[in-house]
Scaffold this motif. Structure first.
Motif, PDB file in Angstrom:
ATOM      1  N   CYS A 560       0.926  -1.317  -0.116  1.00  0.00           N
ATOM      2  CA  CYS A 560      -0.052  -0.085  -0.140  1.00  0.00           C
ATOM      3  C   CYS A 560       0.856   1.373   0.049  1.00  0.00           C
ATOM      4  N   LEU A 561       2.060   1.137   0.368  1.00  0.00           N
ATOM      5  CA  LEU A 561       2.867   2.407   0.453  1.00  0.00           C
ATOM      6  C   LEU A 561       3.321   2.716  -0.937  1.00  0.00           C
ATOM      7  N   GLN A 562       3.030   2.021  -1.891  1.00  0.00           N
ATOM      8  CA  GLN A 562       3.553   2.031  -3.315  1.00  0.00           C
ATOM      9  C   GLN A 562       2.324   2.906  -3.849  1.00  0.00           C
ATOM     10  N   LEU A 563       1.262   3.091  -3.189  1.00  0.00           N
ATOM     11  CA  LEU A 563       0.053   3.615  -3.827  1.00  0.00           C
ATOM     12  C   LEU A 563       0.059   4.887  -3.327  1.00  0.00           C
ATOM     13  N   PRO A 564      -0.368   6.055  -4.330  1.00  0.00           N
ATOM     14  CA  PRO A 564      -0.414   5.885  -5.670  1.00  0.00           C
ATOM     15  C   PRO A 564       0.953   6.403  -6.211  1.00  0.00           C
ATOM     16  N   SER A 565       1.498   5.973  -7.394  1.00  0.00           N
ATOM     17  CA  SER A 565       2.837   6.428  -7.837  1.00  0.00           C
ATOM     18  C   SER A 565       2.738   6.173  -9.201  1.00  0.00           C
ATOM     19  N   ARG A 566       3.790   6.840  -9.983  1.00  0.00           N
ATOM     20  CA  ARG A 566       3.792   6.882 -11.460  1.00  0.00           C
ATOM     21  C   ARG A 566       3.951   5.402 -11.957  1.00  0.00           C
ATOM     22  N   LYS A 567       4.635   4.599 -11.093  1.00  0.00           N
ATOM     23  CA  LYS A 567       4.915   3.164 -11.663  1.00  0.00           C
ATOM     24  C   LYS A 567       3.682   2.487 -11.459  1.00  0.00           C
ATOM     25  N   TRP A 568       2.815   2.556 -10.684  1.00  0.00           N
ATOM     26  CA  TRP A 568       1.799   2.055 -10.350  1.00  0.00           C
ATOM     27  C   TRP A 568       0.568   2.499 -11.578  1.00  0.00           C
ATOM     28  N   LEU A 569       0.630   3.879 -11.701  1.00  0.00           N
ATOM     29  CA  LEU A 569      -0.073   4.392 -12.827  1.00  0.00           C
ATOM     30  C   LEU A 569       0.176   3.758 -14.153  1.00  0.00           C
ATOM     31  N   SER A 570       1.372   3.491 -14.263  1.00  0.00           N
ATOM     32  CA  SER A 570       1.713   2.989 -15.759  1.00  0.00           C
ATOM     33  C   SER A 570       1.792   1.566 -16.066  1.00  0.00           C
ATOM     34  N   GLY A 571       1.128   0.703 -14.887  1.00  0.00           N
ATOM     35  CA  GLY A 571       0.624  -0.755 -15.129  1.00  0.00           C
ATOM     36  C   GLY A 571       1.587  -1.590 -14.313  1.00  0.00           C
ATOM     37  N   SER A 572       1.846  -1.413 -13.056  1.00  0.00           N
ATOM     38  CA  SER A 572       2.440  -2.365 -12.159  1.00  0.00           C
ATOM     39  C   SER A 572       1.604  -3.223 -11.425  1.00  0.00           C
ATOM     40  N   GLN A 573       2.299  -4.462 -11.145  1.00  0.00           N
ATOM     41  CA  GLN A 573       1.562  -5.603 -10.808  1.00  0.00           C
ATOM     42  C   GLN A 573       1.470  -5.422  -9.281  1.00  0.00           C
ATOM     43  N   LEU A 574       1.095  -4.125  -8.847  1.00  0.00           N
ATOM     44  CA  LEU A 574       1.127  -3.937  -7.421  1.00  0.00           C
ATOM     45  C   LEU A 574      -0.233  -4.817  -6.708  1.00  0.00           C
ATOM     46  N   VAL A 575      -1.263  -4.551  -7.571  1.00  0.00           N
ATOM     47  CA  VAL A 575      -2.423  -5.123  -6.726  1.00  0.00           C
ATOM     48  C   VAL A 575      -2.567  -6.725  -7.032  1.00  0.00           C
ATOM     49  N   GLY A 576      -1.920  -7.067  -8.001  1.00  0.00           N
ATOM     50  CA  GLY A 576      -1.795  -8.416  -8.305  1.00  0.00           C
ATOM     51  C   GLY A 576      -1.013  -9.220  -7.155  1.00  0.00           C
ATOM     52  N   SER A 577      -0.020  -8.666  -6.689  1.00  0.00           N
ATOM     53  CA  SER A 577       0.620  -8.782  -5.220  1.00  0.00           C
ATOM     54  C   SER A 577      -0.052  -8.882  -4.255  1.00  0.00           C
ATOM     55  N   MET A 578      -1.071  -7.711  -3.966  1.00  0.00           N
ATOM     56  CA  MET A 578      -1.949  -7.634  -2.938  1.00  0.00           C
ATOM     57  C   MET A 578      -2.849  -8.920  -2.877  1.00  0.00           C
ATOM     58  N   CYS A 579      -3.227  -9.085  -4.090  1.00  0.00           N
ATOM     59  CA  CYS A 579      -4.256 -10.298  -4.338  1.00  0.00           C
ATOM     60  C   CYS A 579      -3.680 -11.423  -3.941  1.00  0.00           C
ATOM     61  N   GLU A 580      -2.296 -11.921  -4.010  1.00  0.00           N
ATOM     62  CA  GLU A 580      -1.637 -13.115  -3.907  1.00  0.00           C
ATOM     63  C   GLU A 580      -1.636 -12.959  -2.110  1.00  0.00           C
ATOM     64  N   VAL A 581      -1.218 -12.059  -1.531  1.00  0.00           N
ATOM     65  CA  VAL A 581      -1.491 -11.785  -0.003  1.00  0.00           C
ATOM     66  C   VAL A 581      -2.874 -12.329   0.424  1.00  0.00           C
ATOM     67  N   ILE A 582      -3.684 -11.739  -0.111  1.00  0.00           N
ATOM     68  CA  ILE A 582      -5.304 -12.044   0.250  1.00  0.00           C
ATOM     69  C   ILE A 582      -5.638 -13.467   0.082  1.00  0.00           C
ATOM     70  N   ASP A 583      -5.151 -13.853  -1.219  1.00  0.00           N
ATOM     71  CA  ASP A 583      -5.379 -15.315  -1.438  1.00  0.00           C
ATOM     72  C   ASP A 583      -4.826 -16.417  -0.130  1.00  0.00           C
TER      73      ASP A 583
END
Length: 753
Positions: A560-583
């Protein structure tokens, strides 16, 4: 017809002397005139005048003859009465003459009467001396009789001894009675001194009698003759007491003896002393159990002896069986009170309650077939009063409470140690994590409640209330232990090794307790869980859920510390990693039962949504162009969709998700015409009433294209539509704090832009 002057003069004295005669004559004349006028009011009736005259003449002749006869009879009676009066007067005169002669004769004989008085005194003395001469042989032999009575007593010839004793007592009492009647009280002391040996003999006889009565239960089985002898002697003495009390002229010394009452007292003292004054017993359960069992056996045995044997040895009016039954009952009542003064343990208190309320009236004791129907203790009242029963029950509850607390504390210590084991908690047949804690708690509490049901319903209810109170307190201590475990885990996340697994086991245990606690209620029709206990269960679940979410948050925070950022905005797999943790966490959550699993999913989804929004609002990124704003909207759509699909796949319905707030926020950012923001914001705050002015202001800043005028209109519109949180609303924005905007620097006399 007129009266001549001579007739009037002749009638005048008579009329004055007899006024009633004149009145009667006038009435008769009037009646005759009335009758004649009624009969002869017509001329033709005068023909019968002769007939009427003859009839009346005959009638007058008859009346006159009757009057003459009556007057003649009256005159004869008066003549006889006068003759009797003359005769009586002559007799009275004769009697008076005789009385006068007798009076003179008595006056002449007065000197001779003084000689007769002296003769009377001599006669009385002669009678007294004759009486004394008659009893002198008996008086002189008194001490010899005393010795013989003493020998008879030593040989236990009680009936013969008592007969001789009664003879001597009768002799003494007769002498004392004569002295009492003649007012010679000074001589009574001499007589009592001479017969002083009677007191010792009476005491010796009484001692033997009371020894026999004290051994009556044994004697009626072995040698009832001796006991019957004692009863016969007692009855003799009672008859003597009754006779003397009825005469009430003179009561000899030592009377009434009251030996029958003494018989009852000795018998009662024997029963009480033999069974109900044992040496100080063990206050623990086993010692008391042996004592109560011995009492039960001995009382039944002795009452059977009284019923079958002793009743036959005493008169019916003794009511010996009823008296013995009442004695045992009263002695037991006092004895139980003495025992209750000791510091008994819970087993001892339970034994006393069970024995007094159940065993005592059961067929094993007072309801024994060998005692019925003659023995009936129902009329004697309860063995323990209702106040004493309630007091004892409360003592028992306090002892059980202390035991339960101690046992629960040890169970909690064992449970706390298990959380730090190097292996996962045990699972049930469905693979859900659990421990033996709920089963152990329910078994212990249920056993205590069931044991109490063997005594009274009130005790069962008291134990039930205590059990719920202790369970509630235990949940509080368990929650504190869970907090302590969480603190140790915060210091070192590797300790405990299976921290999450044991938190899930705690949730399953809490659910098991919540489902089974209603079964403790004594009344099967009433299965409600008390509000305070349910609140404790809810607090326990909430704390375990909170610790699990804190673990999830610790793993999500770096992302969550990487939100929001230019890297996230350009298409990072940040939420995918969050989904892995949640799963990963969702797989762990699957080891809890469904109600709690659904709750954990909902709380996790709320946590993810709030953290996502918090990152977006707290570390706001201002869009510099329409293209960048479109890129942000696209990223928000992708992230929210990915997260929503994840939670839907895990089993959380879309209507229960809070991620809809991200979609709604995206609509505000994607709106092309800023002038329409006021309307959109009103719809947004209606759906999410916990949104504040700061949140909306931050969203407007993120857009990067909102003028001051539009901002003012939007905030003014919000002020005109204040919102109230509806019941059941799950707040999401109220937990998000946005940074306070910095105020522009102004000079004193300058104007702020």
């Amino acid at each position: 017809m007129g009266m001549s002057a001579e007739d009037e003069r002749a009638a005048s004295p008579r009329d004055e002397e007899w006024p009633e005669a004149e009145k009667a004559e006038k009435l008769a004349r009037g009646a005759a005139l009335k009758w004649a006028s009624g009969v002869f009011y017509r001329p033709e009736k005068l023909e019968g005048l002769g007939h009427y005259r003859r009839r009346e003449t005959q009638r007058n002749s008859s009346i006159q003859s009757r009057l003459k006869s009556t007057v003649q009879s009256y005159l004869e009676g008066v003549s006889a009465g006068l003759e009797q009066l003359r005769s009586a007067a002559q007799e009275v005169q004769s009697v008076c003459q005789d009385l006068g002669a007798a009076r003179w004769a008595l006056l002449d004989s007065a000197d001779h009467f003084q000689g007769l008085q002296h003769m009377r005194e001599l006669m009385e003395k002669h009678v007294q001396l004759a009486s004394v001469v008659q009893v002198l042989p008996q008086i002189f032999s008194v001490h010899e009789v005393f010795s013989h009575i003493l020998q008879l007593l030593h040989g236990q010839h009680l009936l013969e001894a008592h007969v001789e004793l009664m003879v001597v007592e009768q002799l003494r009492d007769d002498i004392l009675s004569q002295l009492h009647l003649r007012g010679l009280s000074s001589a009574q002391a001499t007589v009592l001194s001479y017969f002083s040996g009677l007191q010792e003999l009476n005491e010796s006889l009484a001692k033997q009698l009371w020894d026999i009565v004290g051994s009556s239960l044994r004697l009626v089985r072995e040698d009832p003759v001796l006991f019957v002898t004692a009863v016969r002697i007692i009855e003799r003495e009672e008859k003597i007491d009754d006779t003397l009390l009825l005469e009430a002229t003179f009561l000899p010394p030592g009377r009434p003896k009251g030996w029958r009452q003494k018989f009852y007292q000795v018998l009662q003292d024997t029963i009480t002393g033999a069974r109900f004054h044992p040496p100080r017993m063990d206050a623990e359960g086993p010692g008391l159990a042996r004592h109560l069992a011995a009492l039960q056996k001995d009382i039944v045995s002795e009452l059977c002896v009284v019923k079958d044997l002793m009743v036959q040895c005493v008169p019916a009016h003794y009511n010996i069986l009823s008296i013995c039954t009442a004695t045992y009952h009263q002695a037991l009542t006092s004895h139980l009170q003495e025992i209750l003064r000791e510091d008994l343990d819970k087993q001892g208190l339970f034994l006393l309650l069970e024995w007094a309320l159940r065993v005592y009236h059961s067929p094993e004791m007072m309801g024994h077939p060998d005692l019925l129907p003659e023995v009936d203790v129902s009329a004697l009242g309860p063995l323990m009063s209702s106040e004493l029963v309630d007091q004892t029950e409360r003592r028992y509850v306090m002892k059980v409470k202390a035991s339960v607390f101690e046992w629960m504390q040890r169970t909690l210590e064992v449970e706390f140690k298990e959380w730090f084991r190097e292996e996962e908690p045990e699972t049930d047949h469905q693979g859900f994590f659990q421990s033996a804690l709920p089963a152990i708690l329910m078994q212990m509490l249920n056993e205590n409640i069931q044991v109490a049901s063997l005594i009274t319903d009130s005790l069962q209810q008291k134990i039930y209330n205590m059990a719920l109170e202790e369970l509630e307190a235990f949940l509080g201590r368990l929650r504190e232990a869970l907090v302590q475990c969480g603190k140790e885990h915060q210091q070192d996340r590797a300790v405990p090794k299976y921290y999450i697994s044991y938190l899930l086991a705690v949730l399953n245990n809490n659910l098991a307790l919540s489902n089974s606690v209603s079964s403790l209620h004594p009344d099967t029709a009433c299965r409600e869980v008390p509000t305070s206990l349910q609140a404790a269960l809810d607090r326990m679940q909430k704390k375990a859920t909170q610790l699990l979410l804190e673990e999830l948050l610790l793993d999500l925070q770096p992302l969550c510390l990487q939100l929001p950022s230019r890297k996230w905005l350009s298409g990072s797999q940040l939420v995918g990693s969050m989904c892995e943790v949640i799963d990963k966490y969702a797989k762990d959550f699957s080891r809890v039962r469904k109600p709690v699993f659904t709750l954990l999913l909902a709380e996790s989804e709320l946590l993810v949504a709030s953290q996502y929004l918090r990152a977006l609002l707290q570390r706001k990124m201002v869009c510099k162009s329409r293209e960048e704003r479109g890129q942000l909207c696209h990223r928000l759509l992708q992230d929210a969709t990915q997260l929503r699909e994840l939670f839907c796949g895990l089993g959380l319905d879309q209507s229960q998700q809070s991620l809809e707030a991200v979609f709604a926020l995206r609509e505000l950012i994607c709106l092309r015409d800023p002038a329409l923001l006021s309307l959109e914001v009103v719809g947004f705050i209606t759906k999410y009433p916990d949104v504040s002015d700061e949140h909306i202001s931050t969203l407007l800043d993120i857009r990067g294209d909102v003028s001051k005028e539009v901002r003012h209109v939007v905030l003014e519109m919000m002020a005109q539509h204040p919102q109230v949180l509806p019941e059941g609303y799950r707040p999401i924005f109220s937990t998000i704090l946005v940074p306070v905007p910095e105020l522009p620097f102004c000079l004193r006399k300058g104007k702020c832009a």
